[in-house]
Design a protein around this motif. Sequence first.
Motif, short mmCIF file in Angstrom:
data_model
loop_
_atom_site.label_atom_id
_atom_site.label_comp_id
_atom_site.label_asym_id
_atom_site.label_seq_id
_atom_site.Cartn_x
_atom_site.Cartn_y
_atom_site.Cartn_z
N LEU A 319 0.82 -1.22 0.00
CA LEU A 319 0.00 0.00 0.00
C LEU A 319 0.84 1.26 0.00
N ARG A 320 2.00 1.19 0.66
CA ARG A 320 2.78 2.42 0.85
C ARG A 320 4.25 2.05 1.01
N ILE A 321 5.14 2.89 0.44
CA ILE A 321 6.57 2.77 0.65
C ILE A 321 7.04 4.09 1.25
N GLY A 322 7.65 4.01 2.42
CA GLY A 322 7.96 5.22 3.16
C GLY A 322 6.68 5.93 3.51
N LEU A 337 9.93 2.68 -7.65
CA LEU A 337 9.89 2.60 -6.20
C LEU A 337 10.44 1.28 -5.67
N SER A 338 10.50 0.27 -6.51
CA SER A 338 10.96 -1.04 -6.04
C SER A 338 12.46 -1.07 -5.79
N PHE A 339 13.22 -0.11 -6.35
CA PHE A 339 14.66 -0.06 -6.12
C PHE A 339 14.94 0.76 -4.87
N VAL A 340 15.77 0.23 -4.01
CA VAL A 340 16.12 0.94 -2.78
C VAL A 340 17.63 1.07 -2.71
N PRO A 341 18.15 2.20 -2.21
CA PRO A 341 19.60 2.38 -2.15
C PRO A 341 20.26 1.37 -1.22
N HIS A 342 21.47 0.97 -1.57
CA HIS A 342 22.25 0.08 -0.71
C HIS A 342 22.37 0.71 0.69
N GLY A 343 22.23 -0.11 1.69
CA GLY A 343 22.48 0.34 3.05
C GLY A 343 21.34 1.11 3.68
N HIS A 344 20.19 1.17 3.05
CA HIS A 344 19.05 1.90 3.60
C HIS A 344 18.01 0.93 4.14
N THR A 345 17.26 1.41 5.11
CA THR A 345 16.11 0.66 5.64
C THR A 345 14.84 1.36 5.17
N THR A 346 13.91 0.60 4.65
CA THR A 346 12.70 1.15 4.06
C THR A 346 11.47 0.64 4.80
N ARG A 347 10.56 1.56 5.12
CA ARG A 347 9.29 1.18 5.75
C ARG A 347 8.26 0.90 4.66
N ASP A 364 15.38 -4.19 5.37
CA ASP A 364 16.79 -3.82 5.45
C ASP A 364 17.45 -4.10 4.11
N ALA A 365 17.96 -3.05 3.47
CA ALA A 365 18.57 -3.20 2.15
C ALA A 365 20.08 -3.34 2.24
N HIS A 366 20.60 -3.66 3.43
CA HIS A 366 22.03 -3.92 3.54
C HIS A 366 22.39 -5.21 2.80
N VAL A 367 23.61 -5.31 2.39
CA VAL A 367 24.07 -6.49 1.67
C VAL A 367 24.11 -7.68 2.61
#
Length: 633
Positions: A319-322, A337-347, A364-367
């Motif tokens: 329903l929502r990203i961030g 919106l499906s791509f998130v930066p490395h090392g970021h956490t997304t709600r 968690d988008a950490h490696v």
Amino acid sequence: MGFPGNKHRVASATALAALGGLLAVFAGRSPEPAPPPPEPQAPDVPPAPAPPPQLPPEEVLDTAERLLTPPTGDAPELDCNQARKIVAQARTNLAVAAEQVDREKLAKAVSDWLDPHGLWSVAPDAPILRALTETDIAADLEASPGSGPCVAADAVGIALAEWVGDLRTNLQSARATARRAQQPKLRFDLASATPFEDGTVTRKAHDLARLLGQRLGTLEASYGPDLEPFSVAASDRLVPAIEPRRWSGVVLAAAVRAYVPQIDPHGAWAPLDEEASIYDIDLEVDPPPRLWGEMTRTVVGIRIDEGAKAPLRDGDVVLRIGSLPIGGMSVEQANQLSFVPHGHTTRVTVLRADQARPLELEIDAHVDLLSTPPSGVAATGLFTSRVGYGEGETLVVKVPDVPDDLGERLMATLAPDEDDKPVGILLDLRGNGGGSTEGALSAIGVFLPGAPLFPMRRRDGEISVDRAPRLPADSVWTGPVAALVDGDSASAAEMIAGALAAYRRGPILGGRTYGKGCAQEYLDDESGVGVLRLTTLVFCLPDGSPVQRVGVMPHVALGLPAGVDREESLPRAPNTWRGPDVRVQDLVQEVPWPEHGGRLGNAGDPVIGRALRALGTSRVSARGVPGSRSSGR
């Protein structure tokens, strides 16, 4: 994620199917009845001596990165001067002079881009396509910036404001009625189903508007106040309440997206918040994490079909990203919106089948650090097999596409084992639509380190030449090599096979390739609001043999069926070009395949079996690229 600036780069155009990967350069970046007579095309420039080929020093490459722009959810808009600047830039930078566009085809293409939902212009009862056909959008776009209003877009904008206002009344009325009705037991099924049609739109816009309103109202009543913000956001995007002036801007953005492919079959324009749609990010050496792989739009968000990143699950409705609700977004914006930066956490807020209320998750988008690094296909993406060949074995390497780091992947695959060294390497490039020119150069470096490669000519006659990287001696394969191709081998795949043949380094077997010898460049548009992908270059093989519209002919034809499509049949594709011979003659050296004496193992693939049989018995040589004369087109 970020995109490196000022480096050779390619994006495979999945929308172009058999066209395969598009050769491209990021330029100035830091991170789509008979026609009227065409305008005269710039004549082919006679081959000129190429400048001394030099490998650009690594230290001058700009490695700055720019994150993808988060979408707003609103339909893209351009003002009149922005649209005209982008079109002028596109026409000026093409590898050949732009032909006159067909007004009827342009109007249809504008209608397609204008309507992300099947409501505004492509529905059977929508009057907007007729309005587009009755005006001259091309005249709006091709006029000089500052030369007056875009009268066609303004007229269509007035019609759109009235039409979508009518649809909004339908949707909101149905929504209000559904909120008071008895609620269904299978509410999640309703939330996860799509009301949108794939392909040709057959449902009338008024019917779809009522259906959308009914579903939104039903879901609000079923899930309660928690769902209301997402329902409101979706309805505001599906049937926006905006004035005619802004609708004119939406029309102009759609018109630019439609216009660029009309003058360049490999070209595209996208606004910054949808720019991922014109890249193939999976070809990156280190692609960013994605929240999902495949998705389907629903009335309130998107359903994850596969590839959910934990703790997301396949089947969840996002329903929502961030802080941004997703309902009513275009496919292009939702995918960005499906791509998130490395090392970021997304709600992320989702509906889940076994939950009574929306669920809040943190991704968690950490490696992920694996205790055991992947090996084989999992590590390289290259499927290999060994086939008995005479006294030894041939290593068959299936190369499905050409990512940026193909050279590194090949090196890992071909790492010599002195106790079990193959007799030769067969690169299976069948069906390889191409990819990255960086990847092609690095792959060729494994077999031809330091070799000058592909002359590339611009419209003004300027010619530049790339060089394969010089690799350490233990990373170079000095034994026999061959390439297996077919009619769907295109672009960067044609580069690899053609370079091996041009330097007599290895023969080509199979069938005539696709014939895509033109290159694209990514450019910031001059309005600063989007990205252009334009065909700005035509390239040839190192010995000057043309590729564009011609393809690469095999030394040994294996009777493979022709590809469904070919570059030469593509309207407005650039002409064939035969260029200068840039080879260093000291590197032109044949490495013959040994005879196998009829002793071959079971390849599991009859075409590979025939290829290996031909290599060992015909004693084929790679004396130039056979049959690649200019077609004069």
